[in-house]
Design a protein around this motif. Sequence first.
Motif, short mmCIF file in Angstrom:
data_model
loop_
_atom_site.label_atom_id
_atom_site.label_comp_id
_atom_site.label_asym_id
_atom_site.label_seq_id
_atom_site.Cartn_x
_atom_site.Cartn_y
_atom_site.Cartn_z
N MET A 1 0.83 -1.21 0.00
CA MET A 1 0.00 0.00 0.00
C MET A 1 0.87 1.26 0.00
O MET A 1 0.56 2.23 -0.71
N LEU A 2 1.93 1.24 0.77
CA LEU A 2 2.84 2.39 0.80
C LEU A 2 3.47 2.61 -0.57
O LEU A 2 3.57 3.75 -1.05
N THR A 3 3.88 1.53 -1.20
CA THR A 3 4.50 1.63 -2.53
C THR A 3 3.49 2.15 -3.54
O THR A 3 3.82 3.01 -4.37
N ASP A 4 2.27 1.66 -3.48
CA ASP A 4 1.22 2.10 -4.39
C ASP A 4 0.96 3.60 -4.27
O ASP A 4 0.70 4.27 -5.27
N MET A 5 1.03 4.12 -3.05
CA MET A 5 0.76 5.54 -2.83
C MET A 5 2.04 6.38 -2.85
O MET A 5 2.01 7.57 -2.57
N ASN A 6 3.17 5.74 -3.15
CA ASN A 6 4.47 6.41 -3.22
C ASN A 6 4.84 7.06 -1.89
O ASN A 6 5.30 8.19 -1.83
N TYR B 1 -7.08 6.10 3.48
CA TYR B 1 -6.24 7.15 2.89
C TYR B 1 -6.08 6.93 1.39
O TYR B 1 -6.17 7.86 0.59
N GLN B 2 -5.86 5.66 1.01
CA GLN B 2 -5.67 5.32 -0.40
C GLN B 2 -6.93 5.66 -1.20
O GLN B 2 -6.84 6.21 -2.30
N LYS B 3 -8.09 5.34 -0.66
CA LYS B 3 -9.35 5.63 -1.35
C LYS B 3 -9.56 7.13 -1.49
O LYS B 3 -9.93 7.62 -2.56
N ARG B 4 -9.31 7.88 -0.42
CA ARG B 4 -9.45 9.34 -0.49
C ARG B 4 -8.48 9.95 -1.49
O ARG B 4 -8.82 10.85 -2.25
N MET C 1 1.96 6.59 11.57
CA MET C 1 0.59 6.13 11.86
C MET C 1 0.57 5.28 13.13
O MET C 1 -0.33 5.43 13.96
N ALA C 2 1.54 4.40 13.28
CA ALA C 2 1.61 3.55 14.48
C ALA C 2 1.78 4.41 15.72
O ALA C 2 1.16 4.16 16.76
N LYS C 3 2.59 5.45 15.61
CA LYS C 3 2.82 6.35 16.74
C LYS C 3 1.54 7.12 17.09
O LYS C 3 1.16 7.21 18.27
N ASN C 4 0.87 7.65 16.07
CA ASN C 4 -0.35 8.43 16.31
C ASN C 4 -1.51 7.57 16.81
O ASN C 4 -2.27 7.99 17.68
N ALA D 1 -0.67 -8.23 15.54
CA ALA D 1 -1.37 -8.44 14.27
C ALA D 1 -2.67 -7.64 14.18
O ALA D 1 -3.00 -7.09 13.13
N GLN D 2 -3.42 -7.55 15.28
CA GLN D 2 -4.69 -6.79 15.27
C GLN D 2 -4.45 -5.30 15.00
O GLN D 2 -5.18 -4.68 14.23
N LYS D 3 -3.43 -4.76 15.64
CA LYS D 3 -3.15 -3.33 15.45
C LYS D 3 -2.60 -3.08 14.04
O LYS D 3 -2.90 -2.05 13.44
N MET D 4 -1.80 -4.02 13.52
CA MET D 4 -1.32 -3.88 12.14
C MET D 4 -2.50 -3.88 11.17
O MET D 4 -2.50 -3.14 10.19
N TYR D 5 -3.50 -4.71 11.45
CA TYR D 5 -4.69 -4.75 10.61
C TYR D 5 -5.39 -3.39 10.61
O TYR D 5 -5.87 -2.93 9.57
N LYS D 6 -5.42 -2.74 11.75
CA LYS D 6 -6.04 -1.41 11.84
C LYS D 6 -5.23 -0.38 11.04
O LYS D 6 -5.81 0.52 10.43
N VAL D 7 -3.92 -0.53 11.02
CA VAL D 7 -3.09 0.36 10.19
C VAL D 7 -3.41 0.12 8.72
O VAL D 7 -3.52 1.07 7.93
N VAL D 8 -3.58 -1.14 8.32
CA VAL D 8 -3.94 -1.46 6.93
C VAL D 8 -5.29 -0.81 6.59
O VAL D 8 -5.45 -0.23 5.51
N GLN D 9 -6.24 -0.89 7.50
CA GLN D 9 -7.55 -0.26 7.26
C GLN D 9 -7.41 1.25 7.10
O GLN D 9 -8.02 1.85 6.21
N ALA D 10 -6.61 1.87 7.94
CA ALA D 10 -6.40 3.32 7.85
C ALA D 10 -5.71 3.68 6.54
O ALA D 10 -6.07 4.69 5.89
N LEU D 11 -4.75 2.86 6.12
CA LEU D 11 -4.09 3.11 4.83
C LEU D 11 -5.07 2.95 3.67
O LEU D 11 -5.01 3.69 2.69
N ALA D 12 -5.99 2.00 3.80
CA ALA D 12 -7.00 1.80 2.75
C ALA D 12 -7.90 3.02 2.62
O ALA D 12 -8.25 3.45 1.52
#
Length: 146
Positions: A93-98, A135-138, A107-110, A122-133
């Motif tokens: 996702m990071l690569t896709d959004m450059n 952001y990616q959609k916006r 994001m993990a810090k905030n 793993a649960q918190k990483m999943y939440k980061v993925v959701q937040a990135l998704a």
Amino acid sequence: MTTKEKRTLIAKIHIAQKDLCMDDATYRDVLIRVTGKNSCKDMTLNELKKVIQDFKRLGFKVKQSWQKVTPKHGRKPTTTPDREAMLSKIEAMLTDMNLHWHYAHGMAKNMFGVDMVHWLDAQKMYKVVQALAVYQKRHANSQTAK
């Protein structure tokens, strides 16, 4: 003659052998043709350098070590196997959004008060993925609106 320098040159020669897809017989033929010796350990520094030059002539390109260490978006952190898939998703996702890895760490810090994203469970990483998704959609919507 320093042994460290000799080991470095021998390592480069072996890397060149693999990069050029040489079998052992062809490799030994090159060593004999260039230096008259069939083993790197019997060669002097100058002979080893001549072998490397010959491999360069054959198409070998020496890679600088810094090229592997600093890719465009930063180095992917290492984590445990149970979190590796989630970390790979974050990387994609990071690569896709450059974006750089620093963005995910921020994001993990905030979100959780943890300095590095790979320290999350793993649960918190999943939440980061959701937040990135989100952001990616916006970000995608703002690009299409222009």
